[in-house]
Design an enzyme around this catalytic site. Structure first.
Site, PDB file in Angstrom:
ATOM      1  N   TRP A 101       0.842  -1.208   0.000  1.00 11.66           N
ATOM      2  CA  TRP A 101       0.000   0.000   0.000  1.00 11.66           C
ATOM      3  C   TRP A 101       0.870   1.247   0.000  1.00 11.66           C
ATOM      4  CZ3 TRP A 101      -4.285  -1.210  -1.888  1.00 11.66           C
ATOM      5  CH2 TRP A 101      -4.960  -2.384  -1.525  1.00 11.66           C
ATOM      6  N   ASP A 171      -1.282   6.790   6.266  1.00 12.55           N
ATOM      7  CA  ASP A 171      -2.380   5.884   5.936  1.00 12.55           C
ATOM      8  C   ASP A 171      -2.542   4.963   7.145  1.00 12.55           C
ATOM      9  OD1 ASP A 171      -3.993   3.832   5.035  1.00 12.55           O
ATOM     10  OD2 ASP A 171      -2.812   3.384   3.242  1.00 12.55           O
ATOM     11  N   LYS A 195     -11.515  -1.952   7.279  1.00  9.54           N
ATOM     12  CA  LYS A 195     -10.680  -2.876   8.048  1.00  9.54           C
ATOM     13  C   LYS A 195     -11.134  -2.890   9.508  1.00  9.54           C
ATOM     14  CE  LYS A 195      -8.443  -3.181   4.230  1.00  9.54           C
ATOM     15  NZ  LYS A 195      -7.316  -2.418   3.763  1.00  9.54           N
TER      16      LYS A 195
HETATM   17  C1  PLP Z   1      -6.869  -1.940   2.392  1.00 10.05           C
HETATM   18  C2  PLP Z   1      -5.866  -0.869   2.419  1.00 10.05           C
HETATM   19  C3  PLP Z   1      -5.798   0.125   1.422  1.00 10.05           C
HETATM   20  C4  PLP Z   1      -6.719   0.133   0.219  1.00 10.05           C
HETATM   21  O1  PLP Z   1      -7.970   0.504   0.579  1.00 10.05           O
HETATM   22  P1  PLP Z   1      -9.118   0.734  -0.504  1.00 10.05           P
HETATM   23  O2  PLP Z   1     -10.192   1.301   0.331  1.00 10.05           O
HETATM   24  O3  PLP Z   1      -9.427  -0.608  -1.091  1.00 10.05           O
HETATM   25  O4  PLP Z   1      -8.612   1.683  -1.524  1.00 10.05           O
HETATM   26  C5  PLP Z   1      -4.855   1.104   1.551  1.00 10.05           C
HETATM   27  N1  PLP Z   1      -4.004   1.146   2.589  1.00 10.05           N
HETATM   28  C6  PLP Z   1      -4.034   0.205   3.557  1.00 10.05           C
HETATM   29  C7  PLP Z   1      -3.081   0.298   4.695  1.00 10.05           C
HETATM   30  C8  PLP Z   1      -4.959  -0.820   3.503  1.00 10.05           C
HETATM   31  O5  PLP Z   1      -4.986  -1.749   4.468  1.00 10.05           O
END
Ligand code: PLP
Length: 360
Positions: A101, A171, A195
């Site tokens: 990511w 993030d 998540k």
């Molecule tokens: C799942 C995830 C993403 C992607 O998320 P989307 O909502 O599918 O774009 C980005 N960063 C992290 C850390 C993730 O766990």
């Protein structure tokens, strides 16, 4: 009705209490005679839902007044583009690449300016967090970007990088609300909610106010400007209304659990059950450096692909779902987010012990 233990990395398990409340309110939300799905986002009832959700998140995370909370769409992946479009004033940004990511965010930023990879752990399949105490931070960097918890590899930053005065953007999609955060250390925090918080379709951005301006990259669409959404209190257009409503319920649930300090204590206990077993097992072993272990995502292997596949299959039959590791790592991964009960991890470890005895 039989609920399984769902170890999915995302979308993932939600608190059962929340799901039941949502079910109860499906046909008639709070005397309105309609579901939240069917309601105008400009209605009084909805206004209260979104405002309460923001208020509860602010309380939970102790978000300072000079930060905006925005409910947006497009997932965390859209933030990979919105961040550079809105903040790359000098067209330079530094990225720490600790997983897929983080790498995607880094690659996306290259479209908009000069994105520098100032540290990486790709040399060892992202199994650790690099030393970030003295990195070559670019003099004219607009910000430094990290992925705080690496969902796929199971590592997390236990110590923040020294950004040498530059703004830090994180993030936190896979560890938000799992422990207390000092928001003031960040210029921005964002998280896709699927998540640890709610149904996919909502992404939350927490941004220091002075950063939200009209001075964005030329050609940035109205919908991709933070200012558009900040000026309209996340109601510029129709928001992902039902998703935000469920997130609001999860915020209340986390508050009822005792807030983020209590969540952290529980998550540490829960993760220790699994990590302690992995450290003592003769068959299973964890794949990341101990000091960088995530509380949320726990990858492990047997060292034998056929045995891994057998384990995943037998675990599924026993009611433990989604334990297959990410295709880039192989093996297994147990995601043990806030809503995974302690009992789920205890039973998983019992099952692993039995499997180990049978396959020694
Ligand atoms: C799942 C995830 C993403 C992607 O998320 P989307 O909502 O599918 O774009 C980005 N960063 C992290 C850390 C993730 O766990």
């Amino acid at each position: 009705m039989a609920r399984v233990y769902n170890f999915s990395a995302g979308p993932s398990v939600l608190p059962e209490e929340v799901l039941k409340e949502v079910a109860d309110e499906m046909l008639d939300y709070n005397g309105t005679g309609m579901s939240v799905m069917e309601m105008s986002h400009r209605s009084k009832a909805y206004e209260e839902i979104i405002q309460t959700a923001e208020k509860d998140l602010r309380e939970l995370m102790n978000i300072p007044d000079n930060y905006k909370v925005l409910f947006l769409q497009g997932g965390a992946s859209q933030q990979f583009a919105m961040v550079p479009m809105n903040f790359m004033k000098n067209k330079v940004a530094d990225y720490i690449v600790t997983g897929q990511w983080a790498k995607k965010a880094f690659q996306e930023a290259q479209i908009y300016g000069k994105a520098n990879k100032i540290a990486s752990s790709e040399d060892k399949t992202f199994s650790y967090i690099p030393d970030c105490s003295d990195l070559p931070i670019s003099e004219d960097a607009d910000y430094v970007h990290i992925c705080h918890n690496n969902t796929i590899y199971g590592t997390k930053f236990n110590e923040l990088p020294n950004t040498k005065g530059k703004d830090l953007i994180a993030d936190m999609s896979s560890d938000i609300l799992s422990e207390p955060v000092d928001v003031s250390k960040y210029a921005m925090i964002y998280f896709g909610v699927q998540k640890n918080v709610g149904p996919a379709g909502v992404v939350v951005a927490i941004i220091r106010e002075d950063l939200i301006t009209d001075d964005v990259l030329e050609g940035t669409p109205t919908m991709l400007k933070y200012k558009t959404h900040a000026d309209a209190d996340s109601l510029y257009n129709t928001p992902p209304a039902f998703g935000i409503y469920v997130c609001g319920k999860v915020f209340k649930w986390v508050k009822a659990q005792g807030g983020l300090a209590a969540m952290k204590e529980r998550n540490e206990k829960k993760a220790a059950i699994l990590y302690d077993f992995l450290d003592s097992s003769k068959l299973f072993k964890g794949t990341v450096e101990k000091k960088d272990r995530s509380l949320m995502n726990v990858p492990f292997v047997t060292g034998n692909e056929e045995l891994d596949a057998k384990f995943v299959k037998e675990a599924k039959a026993a009611g433990f779902e989604n334990l297959k590791g990410h295709r880039s790592v192989g093996g297994m991964r147990a995601s043990i987010y806030n809503a995974m009960p302690m009992e789920g991890v205890e039973k998983l470890v019992e099952f692993m012990k039995k499997f180990e005895a049978e396959n020694a």
